[in-house]
Design a protein around this motif. Structure first.
Motif, mmCIF file in Angstrom:
data_model
loop_
_atom_site.group_PDB
_atom_site.id
_atom_site.type_symbol
_atom_site.label_atom_id
_atom_site.label_comp_id
_atom_site.label_asym_id
_atom_site.label_seq_id
_atom_site.Cartn_x
_atom_site.Cartn_y
_atom_site.Cartn_z
ATOM 1 N N VAL A 193 0.657 -1.136 0.033
ATOM 2 C CA VAL A 193 -0.052 -0.096 -0.063
ATOM 3 C C VAL A 193 1.182 1.271 0.053
ATOM 4 N N GLY A 194 0.280 2.431 -0.402
ATOM 5 C CA GLY A 194 0.991 3.538 -0.370
ATOM 6 C C GLY A 194 0.258 4.674 -1.263
ATOM 7 N N PRO A 195 0.913 5.980 -1.117
ATOM 8 C CA PRO A 195 0.095 7.101 -1.887
ATOM 9 C C PRO A 195 0.182 7.004 -3.122
ATOM 10 N N GLU A 196 -0.109 6.183 -3.890
ATOM 11 C CA GLU A 196 -0.210 6.337 -5.393
ATOM 12 C C GLU A 196 -1.547 5.593 -5.892
ATOM 13 N N ALA A 197 -1.903 6.121 -7.105
ATOM 14 C CA ALA A 197 -3.286 5.657 -7.586
ATOM 15 C C ALA A 197 -3.386 3.964 -7.717
ATOM 16 N N GLU A 198 -2.039 3.835 -8.323
ATOM 17 C CA GLU A 198 -1.994 2.391 -8.619
ATOM 18 C C GLU A 198 -2.046 1.257 -7.650
ATOM 19 N N ARG A 199 -1.992 1.901 -6.535
ATOM 20 C CA ARG A 199 -2.053 0.964 -5.247
ATOM 21 C C ARG A 199 -3.294 1.045 -4.485
ATOM 22 N N ARG A 200 -4.170 1.709 -5.019
ATOM 23 C CA ARG A 200 -5.649 2.049 -4.584
ATOM 24 C C ARG A 200 -6.552 0.561 -4.350
ATOM 25 N N ASP A 201 -6.066 -0.386 -5.291
ATOM 26 C CA ASP A 201 -6.684 -1.764 -5.006
ATOM 27 C C ASP A 201 -6.084 -2.803 -4.211
ATOM 28 N N ASN A 202 -4.997 -2.146 -3.660
ATOM 29 C CA ASN A 202 -4.243 -3.239 -2.725
ATOM 30 C C ASN A 202 -4.819 -3.150 -1.268
ATOM 31 N N LEU A 203 -4.853 -4.538 -1.038
ATOM 32 C CA LEU A 203 -5.501 -4.750 0.421
ATOM 33 C C LEU A 203 -4.458 -5.773 1.149
ATOM 34 N N ILE A 204 -4.085 -5.329 2.449
ATOM 35 C CA ILE A 204 -3.086 -6.295 3.105
ATOM 36 C C ILE A 204 -4.093 -6.780 4.111
ATOM 37 N N SER A 205 -4.293 -7.988 4.241
ATOM 38 C CA SER A 205 -5.251 -8.655 5.189
ATOM 39 C C SER A 205 -5.179 -10.101 5.426
ATOM 40 N N SER A 206 -5.482 -10.776 6.289
ATOM 41 C CA SER A 206 -5.267 -12.043 6.518
ATOM 42 C C SER A 206 -6.872 -12.749 6.573
ATOM 43 N N ILE A 207 -7.835 -11.954 6.169
ATOM 44 C CA ILE A 207 -9.218 -12.450 6.311
ATOM 45 C C ILE A 207 -9.776 -13.092 5.260
ATOM 46 N N TYR A 208 -10.303 -14.236 5.322
ATOM 47 C CA TYR A 208 -10.860 -15.083 4.378
ATOM 48 C C TYR A 208 -12.273 -15.589 4.992
ATOM 49 N N LEU A 209 -13.232 -14.866 4.952
ATOM 50 C CA LEU A 209 -14.680 -15.433 5.364
ATOM 51 C C LEU A 209 -15.121 -16.692 5.291
ATOM 52 N N GLU A 210 -15.040 -17.015 3.797
ATOM 53 C CA GLU A 210 -15.512 -18.471 3.392
ATOM 54 C C GLU A 210 -14.655 -19.526 3.635
ATOM 55 N N PRO A 211 -14.925 -20.655 4.334
ATOM 56 C CA PRO A 211 -14.094 -21.621 4.476
ATOM 57 C C PRO A 211 -13.344 -21.940 3.091
ATOM 58 N N ASP A 212 -13.844 -22.020 2.107
ATOM 59 C CA ASP A 212 -13.189 -22.600 0.866
ATOM 60 C C ASP A 212 -12.104 -21.602 0.415
ATOM 61 N N ASP A 213 -12.485 -20.092 0.633
ATOM 62 C CA ASP A 213 -11.494 -19.199 0.407
ATOM 63 C C ASP A 213 -10.342 -19.167 1.238
ATOM 64 N N LEU A 214 -10.586 -19.435 2.645
ATOM 65 C CA LEU A 214 -9.439 -19.574 3.483
ATOM 66 C C LEU A 214 -8.604 -20.725 3.385
ATOM 67 N N GLU A 215 -9.335 -21.904 2.989
ATOM 68 C CA GLU A 215 -8.556 -23.193 2.827
ATOM 69 C C GLU A 215 -7.732 -23.013 1.373
ATOM 70 N N ALA A 216 -8.330 -22.335 0.526
ATOM 71 C CA ALA A 216 -7.377 -22.064 -0.915
ATOM 72 C C ALA A 216 -6.208 -21.136 -0.336
ATOM 73 N N HIS A 217 -6.421 -20.229 0.440
ATOM 74 C CA HIS A 217 -5.387 -19.133 0.988
ATOM 75 C C HIS A 217 -4.534 -19.917 1.613
ATOM 76 N N ILE A 218 -4.720 -20.672 2.672
ATOM 77 C CA ILE A 218 -3.814 -21.450 3.451
ATOM 78 C C ILE A 218 -2.942 -22.616 2.524
ATOM 79 N N ARG A 219 -3.741 -23.319 1.365
ATOM 80 C CA ARG A 219 -2.900 -24.153 0.532
ATOM 81 C C ARG A 219 -1.947 -23.330 -0.190
ATOM 82 N N LYS A 220 -2.472 -22.242 -0.687
ATOM 83 C CA LYS A 220 -1.264 -21.325 -1.300
ATOM 84 C C LYS A 220 -0.048 -21.136 -0.501
ATOM 85 N N LEU A 221 -0.452 -20.659 0.982
ATOM 86 C CA LEU A 221 0.792 -20.520 1.580
ATOM 87 C C LEU A 221 1.758 -21.717 1.842
#
Lengths: 365, 484
Positions: A193-221
């Motif tokens: 993240v930072g003060p530039e237009a191209e970073r506007r869509d950036n998100l730093i987060s560890s939240i994945y509400l849907e079990p399938d989404d979180l599992e996919a994230h953990i498997r990616k890790l």
């Protein structure tokens, strides 16, 4: 070349690696890292801030890493305990920063003398959830500089916190150091993240509400961790080619064990040393290969037995794995370990090197 | 301000898509009917639009009902751990001083679990904007007590009502922070009627404006309704703020130093990467200090040395100096100190190894040479001296000698010599000189030449050199005596 403390070498290695932000909280025996940082980070246009607590410090690392900065903190056992929450968050949010742990004796306030009993909380992960942290274990002041330097590259390559895990002896001792060339080009971090237009869509987060989404994230890790296990395992072999007994130790203990190997070899005993440099990923394959050749392993730690569990997993019961540990600020001595080496004279029962009659009792983990 | 208040701000997303699988086209929010977050999100978003800050703003979502802030604000977003947003904000702002960092927290997050982070960010005067939603309850977790819950108020964890005796009273954040020197602007507002809502909007705007002008730390506390947590309908909830909450949490400005601070522009610090070796004090000093030692073929030279004495005698420096000189002479060296309370309390010791080979263990469990500068140190470390080893002891402080016949005991009246030089603190260098002459690991001249590498006070170099000479001369005399 410069004669320098391990803790001071950490700071030089970090700045040469392009780290420009240090957030910390003093604790013996890691305080020199904060004190040196307070001098040198501002000198190179960087940030030094003594936070309100280790919790504050590590969350500042979380913030600076989110902003794409190379950032670090350092602490010791009790402070590392406080940081576990944010380490879990950082692993989940895939934030790269470097944490240096100069281990002291616990549990609780324990004392400020050296120990290696933070292995579990760092290598196995003291925070919640499924995650891993690449953990580097220096055994000299030179490695304090070099491994800290490299830790920043590794952290950025994998977008993951990297820990430099050293005992208080390695932090407090002075040895000669040669310094690496400074990094001038740092990796681009389009995700930050930072003060530039191209970073506007950036998100730093560890939240994945849907079990399938979180599992996919953990498997990616874990796919990422699998690459680390394939690419980043490091260890030092010392006279292992014909070793019948394999000593395993890291940090200051590995230094003691090297002297043990030298002394034992002079008496014709075939002993070698395996020194893990990465504690995670652990040199499992190297240990497994040695288990086919050696008669036994002797794991030595300044703890009641933590890394020994990883050695046992790797040996998988093929040969005996003995353990010797000292705690409370005591470090295993050369003589103690020599006394534990085999074989003892069949007739007299005496150790061929030290002359001691019976082997001192090994503390079995 | 003359904008159509029914228009959605640009920096808010068009749709709220938290659960992609469940609600692919949801346009409503995840907030309950009558919740105050919607108002405040709007104030923040509209201010960002008006000031043109969308590309500069980093929004920090907390833990609590506003944990999903990043689903609403089309900005650089960071989600922080519970209570830690002020610490995260601190580092984000310092990394990017020209960014606008908005930290948005509820009462449990800010005043409970994150009380310390909030307090210290305010005290440091971090130039960020903190939005604090005070609804006197934990909303997200289901209506438990917050630090701001009123006395007598029933919550899931105070079923009989909060009591001063058991839980203490509600924390008044903007009053508390107003006692600090750090904040520039603190105000409490409330989401009750149109007039107060307008004021709340203005306060949020001012808190962001302050950051744009780099004036310092601003925090707005907003008394906000939580009809679900309070088990009220939205209209009653707004009345309850007015009639009950505001009695405990009076509205108003508790700190405003805005006008005392001139607006400025926050600029990023350039990345310094030239002349790093000079800046880091790591320029190579070994140049012009070539090893000149001689050693006999086949004999491996080196020493396992223990140095011990009172704190204040310069024990650690003595060990370090010998290691420095050894390094300059091309040896491998290590130096390991005692540290911490022991150092502060009374005795100090260090392990020094000087070796022609790479050093295995830097720990000196068995020493070849012991330098003992007081009696307790002698008693403690003499047993570790190998048979045939050498102990150099300060005979000014240990007049009755050494109780071992299998070692070479060398009496050096170091303190007396140092006193004669008018510089009692140079007793350690007297010992260093004696050590150099006794071991011949390096020359006395070389030891003197290494002094500037470990003695920081340049004015004392001359007297330290003299001390080294005196120690070496004393050793010389002893050696001659032994010879004859």
């Amino acid at each position: 070349m410069k004669l320098m403390k391990g803790n001071d070498a950490v700071v030089r290695g970090a700045i040469l690696a392009g780290c420009r932000a240090y957030y910390g909280y003093p604790i013996t025996p890691a305080s020199e890292i904060a004190e040196s940082s307070a001098i040198y980070f501002p000198r190179v246009g960087g940030t030094f801030l003594q936070a309100e607590s280790e919790i504050g410090a590590i969350n500042m690392c979380y913030g600076a890493a989110s902003a794409g900065q190379r950032v670090m903190t350092a602490s010791s056992g009790p402070g590392i305990s406080l940081m576990q929450e944010a380490l879990s968050y950082a692993a989940g949010a895939e934030l790269p920063f470097v944490l240096v742990d100069i281990m002291r004796a616990g549990p609780g306030l324990g004392n400020i003398a050296p120990e290696q009993a933070d292995y579990f909380q760092v290598v196995k992960g003291g925070g919640h959830g499924s995650y891993r942290m690449l953990t580097l274990a220096p055994a000299s002041v030179q490695e304090m500089c070099d491994l800290t330097f490299e830790a920043f590259d590794l952290a950025d390559r994998y977008r993951n916190p990297v820990v430099v895990l050293a005992d208080a002896f390695i932090g407090q001792m002075m040895e000669q150091v040669e310094f690496p060339e400074a990094r001038h080009e740092l990796p681009e971090k389009p995700w930050a993240v930072g003060p530039e237009a191209e970073r506007r869509d950036n998100l730093i987060s560890s939240i994945y509400l849907e079990p399938d989404d979180l599992e996919a994230h953990i498997r990616k890790l874990y796919a990422k961790y699998a690459v680390m296990e394939r690419e980043e395992v490091r260890y030092e072999s010392y006279l292992l080619d014909d070793a019948e007994q394999v000593l395993v130790g890291y940090g200051i203990v590995a230094r003691v064990l090297k002297t043990v190997v030298d002394d034992a070899r002079r008496k014709g005993i075939k002993v070698g040393l395996l020194r893990p440099i990465t504690l995670w990923p652990f040199p499992t394959q190297a240990v497994a290969a040695l288990a086919k050749q050696a008669r036994e392993f002797l794991v030595v730690e300044a703890s009641m037995g933590q890394m020994v569990e990883d050695v046992r997993l790797a040996v998988s019961g093929r040969v005996p794995v003995r353990f010797h540990g000292r705690v409370g600020g005591n470090v295993p001595t050369v003589r103690e370990v020599l006394n534990l080496l085999l074989p003892h004279d069949a007739g007299t029962g005496a150790n061929p090197i030290t002359g001691s009659k019976a082997p001192e009792e090994a503390i079995h983990g | 301000m003359a904008r159509d208040t029914f228009t959605k701000a640009e920096c808010l997303y068009d749709r709220y898509v938290r659960k992609t699988k469940v609600e692919p086209d949801q346009v409503s929010t995840h907030y309950c009917p009558g919740c105050g977050h919607g108002n405040v999100h709007k104030f923040v978003a509209e201010t960002i639009d008006e000031m043109g800050l969308q590309d500069r703003t980093i929004f920090i979502s907390p833990v609590g009902c506003s944990v999903f802030g990043y689903y609403y604000f089309h900005l650089s977003n960071v989600q922080a751990a519970h209570g830690r947003a002020p610490a995260v904000a601190t580092a984000l702002k310092r990394a990017h001083p020209n960014s606008i960092v908005i930290s948005y927290q509820g009462d449990g997050d800010l005043a409970g679990i994150g009380g310390n982070e909030m307090l210290h960010a305010a005290n440091r005067g971090e130039p960020v904007t903190m939005i604090f939603i005070n609804n006197a309850i934990y909303g997200m977790t289901g209506g438990q007590m917050a630090p701001t819950t009123l006395l007598g108020m029933k919550t899931a964890t105070t079923p009989a009502g909060r009591t001063a005796r058991n839980e203490g009273g509600p924390i008044r954040v903007v009053e508390l922070l107003s006692k600090l020197d750090g904040p520039v602007y603190l105000e409490r507002v409330a989401l009750t009627d149109a007039k107060q809502i307008y004021r709340a909007r203005a306060a949020v705007r001012k808190a962001i404006q302050n950051q744009v002008e780099n004036r310092g730390f601003s925090l707005v506390e907003i008394l906000a309704p939580c009809p679900t947590g309070w088990k009220m309908d939205p209209v009653d909830a707004r009345h309850w703020i007015e009639e009950t909450m505001m009695q405990v949490f009076p509205l108003g400005v508790t700190c405003d130093r805005t006008k005392e601070i001139a607006p400025s522009e926050a600029k990023p610090v350039p990345f310094v990467h030239t002349d790093l070796r000079a800046l880091l004090d790591i320029e190579d000093e070994s140049e012009g200090f070539a090893p000149n030692r001689t050693h006999s073929e086949g004999v491996e030279r080196g020493v396992r040395l223990k140095v011990a004495g009172f704190g204040g005698q310069g024990i650690l420096l003595l060990g370090q100096g010998l290691a420095e000189c050894g390094m300059g002479d091309g040896y491998e060296v290590s130096w390991l100190p005692s540290y911490g309370p022991e150092m502060r309390g009374g005795t100090a010791h260090c392990h020094v190894r000087i070796s022609e080979r790479p050093i295995g263990s830097p720990l000196v469990a068995e020493s070849d040479v012991l330098i003992a500068m007081n009696r307790p140190s002698l008693e403690r470390f003499l047993p570790d001296l190998v048979p045939g080893g050498t102990v150099l002891y300060d005979s000014s402080l240990i007049p009755d000698g050494v109780a071992r016949s299998d070692v070479r005991a060398v009496a050096i009246p170091a303190t007396q010599i140092a006193n004669e030089l008018g510089s009692p603190r140079t007793a350690n260098m007297v010992m260093a000189g004696a050590f150099a002459r006794a071991t011949e690991l390096f020359t006395v001249d070389h030891l003197k030449a290494s002094l500037p590498r470990f003695v920081k006070a340049k004015a004392t170099l001359a007297v330290n050199e003299t001390a080294i000479d005196r120690g070496a001369a004393h050793m010389e005399k002893l050696l001659e005596t032994v010879m004859t």
